[in-house]
Design an enzyme around this catalytic site. Structure first.
Site, mmCIF file in Angstrom:
data_model
loop_
_atom_site.group_PDB
_atom_site.id
_atom_site.type_symbol
_atom_site.label_atom_id
_atom_site.label_comp_id
_atom_site.label_asym_id
_atom_site.label_seq_id
_atom_site.Cartn_x
_atom_site.Cartn_y
_atom_site.Cartn_z
ATOM 1 N N GLU A 297 0.814 -1.213 0.000
ATOM 2 C CA GLU A 297 0.000 0.000 0.000
ATOM 3 C C GLU A 297 0.849 1.265 0.000
ATOM 4 O O GLU A 297 1.989 1.271 0.463
ATOM 5 C CB GLU A 297 -0.930 0.010 1.225
ATOM 6 C CG GLU A 297 -1.971 -1.092 1.180
ATOM 7 C CD GLU A 297 -2.849 -1.147 2.426
ATOM 8 O OE1 GLU A 297 -4.052 -1.404 2.280
ATOM 9 O OE2 GLU A 297 -2.331 -0.939 3.538
ATOM 10 N N SER B 23 12.066 4.861 14.861
ATOM 11 C CA SER B 23 10.895 4.411 15.619
ATOM 12 C C SER B 23 11.377 3.840 16.948
ATOM 13 O O SER B 23 11.735 2.663 17.035
ATOM 14 C CB SER B 23 10.124 3.358 14.819
ATOM 15 O OG SER B 23 9.606 3.921 13.629
ATOM 16 N N LEU B 24 11.373 4.680 17.979
ATOM 17 C CA LEU B 24 11.938 4.282 19.270
ATOM 18 C C LEU B 24 10.864 3.682 20.178
ATOM 19 O O LEU B 24 11.020 2.593 20.700
ATOM 20 C CB LEU B 24 12.597 5.488 19.937
ATOM 21 C CG LEU B 24 13.504 5.188 21.122
ATOM 22 C CD1 LEU B 24 14.722 4.376 20.694
ATOM 23 C CD2 LEU B 24 13.948 6.483 21.806
ATOM 24 N N ASN C 118 -2.673 4.319 16.735
ATOM 25 C CA ASN C 118 -3.785 4.085 15.824
ATOM 26 C C ASN C 118 -4.312 2.666 16.011
ATOM 27 O O ASN C 118 -3.527 1.725 16.113
ATOM 28 C CB ASN C 118 -3.326 4.291 14.375
ATOM 29 C CG ASN C 118 -2.959 5.738 14.108
ATOM 30 O OD1 ASN C 118 -3.761 6.642 14.321
ATOM 31 N ND2 ASN C 118 -1.731 5.980 13.662
ATOM 32 N N CYS D 155 -0.334 5.574 10.545
ATOM 33 C CA CYS D 155 0.870 4.875 10.989
ATOM 34 C C CYS D 155 0.518 3.583 11.715
ATOM 35 O O CYS D 155 -0.283 3.578 12.647
ATOM 36 C CB CYS D 155 1.665 5.806 11.912
ATOM 37 S SG CYS D 155 3.190 5.098 12.534
#
Length: 365
Positions: free
Chosen positions: A108, A236-237, A315, A358
Site C-alpha cells: 500500500e 521508531s523508538l 492508531n 501509521c
C-alpha cells in the site's frame, strides 16, 4: 500482550519482478538502450519522459519513433502492479491505494494533501519482518522486498495523480509505509538517489523532503549516514528503556537503545540533519511520566539540538488490546520531554478511518 513473532531480516526468496527502466541508473539506461540498438540519446529521452513527464507507457512517448515504441515497452517498461483498491477520507485529501503486483503480492501507499505540501507515504517491502506487536504490518509478516522500480513507481503514480488532479506537485516522500526500509537497503538507497536526483536522472525532490524510517538497524543507520544522501532519518523508538523495547520493538534484542541512539548521533553528526524520533503513545504501556523524563534525558544527552520527537497517538488495529493514551496524559508527556530541552510535538494523524495511518497498513483485499 500478543504472542511474539520471529524477526525476519532476509526476505523470503521469491522471484523479483522483471527489469524495469526505473531499476536502472544512468549507465544502466545507456547500456539498455544500446542493447535495443537505439542511439545513445534515446536514454536521456526516455528518462525525461519517465522522471520529467511522469509517463511510464512508451506508446504515449511522442518523441519516440512509433516503430520502436512497442519494443521499448516490452524491454524496459513491463507492468509491475496495478491498483486493486482505492479509498479516500479527509474530504478526499487522504487517499490510500492497495497495489497488486504481477505475482499477486500486495502493498500500500498513501497520498496526503496538505495546504502547504503534498506527501506520499510509500512501502519498501510487501509486509514487514520486524514483528512489532502494535503494528498491523509487522503482525502480517514479510512477503518479499520490493524492487527499486516498484518503490519508484509509487512515487511516479502519486506525482502523476497530483498533476492530473489540479496541477499539484509532490513535495515530500516518506518511507513509512509497509516494511523496514533498511532491511531492503540497496534498493531503497537506489530509489532515494533517483527520487532526489534532478531531471532527467530523477524526480528532483529535495533530499530534505525525503524521510527514511527505521526501527533501529544500527549498522545500517551508520551505513546510510556514509551515503551522504542527507535525507531525514526517522527512528521508531517507542520507549527509552530496553526492558519494554525488547517487547515493543523486537529488533531491540539485537541492538539496544543506547547503541541505536549512538548510531542516530553518528547520522546527525555526519549529515548535520536533525533526527526524528517516532513514539507511538500507548495507554498504560509507554506513557508513564518517568518514561517521558528518561526519553528527554537520553535524547538531549545523545543528540542535543539535533533531535525532534514526534508523538503518535496509537492508531487502532484489528484485534489489538491497546489504544491511545488520554489527551491529558499525552499533554503531560509532551511537557516533560520539552522540559529536558528536547523539541516534541504530537503528529497530525491522517487516514485513521481508512486504516491508512501509521501502523495500520496491512494490504488486505
Amino acid at each position: 500482550m500478543p504472542n511474539p513473532l520471529p524477526l525476519v531480516f532476509d526476505a523470503p526468496r521469491r522471484a523479483m519482478p522483471p527489469r524495469h527502466f526505473a531499476d536502472l541508473d544512468e549507465s544502466g539506461r545507456a547500456a539498455a538502450v544500446a542493447e535495443l540498438g537505439l542511439p545513445a540519446f534515446r536514454a536521456k529521452q526516455l528518462a525525461n519522459q519517465y522522471y520529467g513527464r511522469l509517463i511510464a507507457d512508451p506508446t504515449q512517448m511522442t518523441d519516440l519513433p512509433a516503430a520502436v515504441r512497442e519494443r521499448v515497452a516490452d524491454a524496459l517498461f513491463p507492468t509491475l502492479f496495478g491498483a486493486a483498491r482505492e479509498i479516500e477520507c479527509d474530504s478526499g485529501e487522504t487517499r490510500k491505494v492497495l497495489w497488486r503486483a504481477v505475482d499477486g503480492t500486495t502493498f500500500e501507499s498513501v497520498l496526503m494533501r496538505y495546504p502547504d505540501r503534498n506527501t506520499v507515504c510509500i512501502s519498501s517491502q510487501a509486509g514487514c519482518g520486524m514483528a512489532c506487536p502494535f503494528c498491523a504490518t509487522g503482525q502480517g509478516g514479510l512477503k518479499r522486498n520490493l524492487s527499486t522500480a516498484e518503490i519508484l513507481e509509487q512515487v511516479r503514480a502519486a506525482s502523476a495523480e497530483l498533476r492530473d488532479r489540479d496541477g499539484g506537485r509532490l513535495s515530500n516522500v516518506v518511507f513509512m509505509g509497509m516494511g523496514e526500509p533498511l532491511a531492503n537497503y540497496n534498493r531503497v538507497v537506489a530509489a532515494v538517489r533517483r527520487i532526489t536526483a534532478s531531471s532527467p536522472n530523477g524526480f528532483g525532490i529535495s533530499a530534505r523532503s525525503v524521510t527514511v524510517s527505521t526501527v533501529g538497524l544500527a549498522p545500517a543507520i551508520r551505513k546510510l549516514a556514509d551515503e551522504k544522501l542527507n535525507v531525514t532519518l526517522a527512528l521508531s523508538l517507542h520507549t527509552p528503556d530496553d526492558e519494554l523495547r525488547d517487547t515493543l520493538v523486537p529488533v531491540n534484542n539485537r541492538w539496544k537503545v543506547d547503541e541505536v541512539l549512538d548510531a542516530a548521533r553518528y547520522y546527525a553528526d555526519v549529515t548535520g540533519r536533525r533526527v526524528s524520533i517516532e513514539y507511538a503513545l500507548i495507554r498504560d504501556v509507554n506513557d508513564q511520566p518517568w518514561r517521558a523524563d528518561l526519553l528527554g534525558k537520553k535524547l538531549h544527552g545523545e543528540l542535543g539540538p539535533l533531535v525532534h520527537v514526534n508523538l503518535i497517538p496509537l492508531n487502532p488495529t484489528p484485534g489489538s488490546e491497546w489504544d491511545a493514551s488520554p489527551k491529558p496524559v499525552e499533554r503531560e508527556f509532551v511537557r516533560r520531554v520539552r522540559a529536558k530541552g528536547v523539541s516534541c510535538t504530537v503528529r497530525d494523524t491522517r487516514g485513521r478511518e481508512i486504516a491508512a495511518a501509521c501502523g495500520q497498513l496491512a494490504a488486505e483485499g
